[in-house]
Motif scaffolding. Sequence first.
Motif, PDB file in Angstrom:
ATOM      1  N   HIS A 113       0.806  -1.221   0.000  1.00  0.00           N
ATOM      2  CA  HIS A 113       0.000   0.000   0.000  1.00  0.00           C
ATOM      3  C   HIS A 113       0.846   1.282   0.000  1.00  0.00           C
ATOM      4  N   HIS A 117       1.389   4.448  -2.768  1.00  0.00           N
ATOM      5  CA  HIS A 117       1.327   5.905  -2.562  1.00  0.00           C
ATOM      6  C   HIS A 117       2.502   6.611  -3.244  1.00  0.00           C
ATOM      7  N   SER A 138       0.453   8.876   6.104  1.00  0.00           N
ATOM      8  CA  SER A 138      -0.923   8.403   5.992  1.00  0.00           C
ATOM      9  C   SER A 138      -1.499   8.174   7.382  1.00  0.00           C
ATOM     10  N   GLY A 139      -2.631   7.484   7.425  1.00  0.00           N
ATOM     11  CA  GLY A 139      -3.260   7.218   8.718  1.00  0.00           C
ATOM     12  C   GLY A 139      -2.499   6.180   9.532  1.00  0.00           C
ATOM     13  N   GLY A 165      -1.064  11.036  10.161  1.00  0.00           N
ATOM     14  CA  GLY A 165      -2.504  11.102   9.917  1.00  0.00           C
ATOM     15  C   GLY A 165      -3.311  10.734  11.153  1.00  0.00           C
ATOM     16  N   PHE A 168      -3.472  13.756  13.300  1.00  0.00           N
ATOM     17  CA  PHE A 168      -4.500  14.679  12.802  1.00  0.00           C
ATOM     18  C   PHE A 168      -5.886  14.163  13.212  1.00  0.00           C
ATOM     19  N   ASP A 169      -6.124  12.863  13.052  1.00  0.00           N
ATOM     20  CA  ASP A 169      -7.441  12.304  13.378  1.00  0.00           C
ATOM     21  C   ASP A 169      -7.750  12.406  14.865  1.00  0.00           C
ATOM     22  N   GLY A 182      -8.508  14.690   9.413  1.00  0.00           N
ATOM     23  CA  GLY A 182      -7.491  15.504   8.741  1.00  0.00           C
ATOM     24  C   GLY A 182      -8.049  16.680   7.959  1.00  0.00           C
ATOM     25  N   GLU A 186      -7.799  20.697   8.917  1.00  0.00           N
ATOM     26  CA  GLU A 186      -7.146  21.679   8.035  1.00  0.00           C
ATOM     27  C   GLU A 186      -8.055  22.884   7.811  1.00  0.00           C
ATOM     28  N   GLY A 280      -2.378  10.095   2.509  1.00  0.00           N
ATOM     29  CA  GLY A 280      -3.504  11.003   2.744  1.00  0.00           C
ATOM     30  C   GLY A 280      -3.121  12.385   3.251  1.00  0.00           C
ATOM     31  N   VAL A 281      -2.145  12.463   4.172  1.00  0.00           N
ATOM     32  CA  VAL A 281      -1.775  13.766   4.751  1.00  0.00           C
ATOM     33  C   VAL A 281      -1.107  14.662   3.698  1.00  0.00           C
ATOM     34  N   ASN A 284      -2.711  17.801   2.506  1.00  0.00           N
ATOM     35  CA  ASN A 284      -2.716  19.010   3.335  1.00  0.00           C
ATOM     36  C   ASN A 284      -1.968  20.157   2.644  1.00  0.00           C
ATOM     37  N   ASP A 311      -6.501   7.098  -0.448  1.00  0.00           N
ATOM     38  CA  ASP A 311      -6.454   5.705  -0.906  1.00  0.00           C
ATOM     39  C   ASP A 311      -7.260   5.528  -2.188  1.00  0.00           C
TER      40      ASP A 311
HETATM   41  O1  KG4 Z   1      -3.485   7.348   2.748  1.00  0.00           O
HETATM   42  P1  KG4 Z   1      -4.784   7.505   3.434  1.00  0.00           P
HETATM   43  O2  KG4 Z   1      -5.975   7.917   2.614  1.00  0.00           O
HETATM   44  O3  KG4 Z   1      -5.165   6.164   4.170  1.00  0.00           O
HETATM   45  C1  KG4 Z   1      -4.211   5.397   4.837  1.00  0.00           C
HETATM   46  O4  KG4 Z   1      -3.422   4.713   4.135  1.00  0.00           O
HETATM   47  O5  KG4 Z   1      -4.176   5.527   6.080  1.00  0.00           O
HETATM   48  O6  KG4 Z   1      -4.565   8.535   4.610  1.00  0.00           O
HETATM   49  C2  KG4 Z   1      -5.593   8.843   5.488  1.00  0.00           C
HETATM   50  C3  KG4 Z   1      -5.095   9.856   6.496  1.00  0.00           C
HETATM   51  C4  KG4 Z   1      -6.111  10.123   7.582  1.00  0.00           C
HETATM   52  O7  KG4 Z   1      -5.447  10.101   8.821  1.00  0.00           O
HETATM   53  C5  KG4 Z   1      -6.621  11.521   7.235  1.00  0.00           C
HETATM   54  O8  KG4 Z   1      -7.063  12.252   8.356  1.00  0.00           O
HETATM   55  C6  KG4 Z   1      -5.386  12.133   6.639  1.00  0.00           C
HETATM   56  O9  KG4 Z   1      -4.842  11.107   5.833  1.00  0.00           O
HETATM   57  N1  KG4 Z   1      -5.713  13.313   5.794  1.00  0.00           N
HETATM   58  C7  KG4 Z   1      -5.280  14.562   6.062  1.00  0.00           C
HETATM   59  C8  KG4 Z   1      -5.840  15.399   5.064  1.00  0.00           C
HETATM   60  N2  KG4 Z   1      -6.581  14.613   4.225  1.00  0.00           N
HETATM   61  C9  KG4 Z   1      -6.478  13.339   4.696  1.00  0.00           C
HETATM   62  N3  KG4 Z   1      -4.493  15.041   7.034  1.00  0.00           N
HETATM   63  C10 KG4 Z   1      -4.239  16.356   7.031  1.00  0.00           C
HETATM   64  N4  KG4 Z   1      -4.751  17.228   6.129  1.00  0.00           N
HETATM   65  C11 KG4 Z   1      -5.541  16.793   5.123  1.00  0.00           C
HETATM   66  N5  KG4 Z   1      -6.042  17.648   4.222  1.00  0.00           N
END
Ligand code: KG4
Length: 351
Positions: A113, A117, A138-139, A165, A168-169, A182, A186, A280-281, A284, A311
């Motif tokens: 995974h 990314h 990421s998360g 991530g 942030f959560d 997240g 933001e 995911g982060v 930002n 994802d």
């Molecule tokens: O990669 P992803 O979609 O899933 C995983 O592989 O975990 O990442 C998800 C993470 C979550 O913790 C979400 O809150 C964070 O990415 N995230 C953000 C933003 N958009 C998603 N964190 C900060 N700012 C954002 N705009």
Amino acid sequence: MSEPLLLGLETSCDETSAAIIQGEHQVLGHVILSQDVHAVFGGVVPELAARAHLQRVDEVVREALRQADRRIEDMDGVAVTAGPGLIGALLVGVAWAKATAFALDLPLVPVHHMEAHLFGPAIEDTEAGPPFVALLVSGGHTILLFAQEWGRYRLLGETRDDAAGEAFDKVAKVLGLPYPGGPALETLAEKGDPEVHALPRPMLRSNQRPGDSDYFDFSFSGLKTAVAMLVKELEDAGRLDSERANVAAAFQYSAVDVLASKTMRAVEETRCRRVLLGGGVSANRSLRTEIERRLAGDGRVFYASPRLSLDNGAMVARAGLFHLRREEVRALDISADAKLPFPGLLRGDSQ
Ligand code: KG4
Ligand code: ZN
């Protein structure tokens, strides 16, 4: 000969996603279904995630094929996220891909995974390839690495506790924001002043030197606790409502400072001014602009559009294409692995 057609399937967490790609840059069909069952619980419930994948995987793939105007029989391979992630969720995608590859006699390509990314930005931008310093946030993961070439990576640093991530959560939850936190955090942070409240910069000190074990590593659990204590203090003083945006801004400022500072250390160490942000982060905006600012126009920052940062199946298909071309196709004995090791990732100075 026409470029290979690949189906990419992603079910490692709470997005059920399928994409049909042709070659490196054409996304012919792409469906990302975010599961909303988790919102009421304020976080992903693994059993519910697995069940939701199972209920929707067929129609998600069917819709991606419909958009691409292709049949599953037209595919040259099936790529699937085999890990890391939630085991029950991963199993749905892996079982689906194995059954399909077996029934149609198609090559099956397991994908990591977080490596997927890394490939996200490369779908839209032909320049977004190695060499680069990558910050994967990421998360579940926070990884700083140097990519010499695709498939050959040197680990520089990673988180010792929570992922970026996740921080942030969790902070979003403490501030009463909806899940996933997240993006909501933001948005709130944009309305606040980051300098009203001072928060720590965990594992970031000016006297650290290249060689120190924590020079590139991250830690976010202390920052999360510091926010929780600040929120409690403000709540007791009856000031939380008016300070919420300032707290969000201070947290984001601190997290982004740590992430950007460690990334710039990696830029100095590797003398590579090409930086790729993934996970995911990386969606930002404040993280993106801060790293762009620190590179000061001298260098490049690559990141994917929001749809390809979170994802998605397209990045899985794109990473799968790389491995398919290297003939890293697997027999039907693959299994989902919640802790799958990052392929080609070497630690320290070993390359
Ligand atoms: O990669 P992803 O979609 O899933 C995983 O592989 O975990 O990442 C998800 C993470 C979550 O913790 C979400 O809150 C964070 O990415 N995230 C953000 C933003 N958009 C998603 N964190 C900060 N700012 C954002 N705009
Ligand atoms: Zn992810």
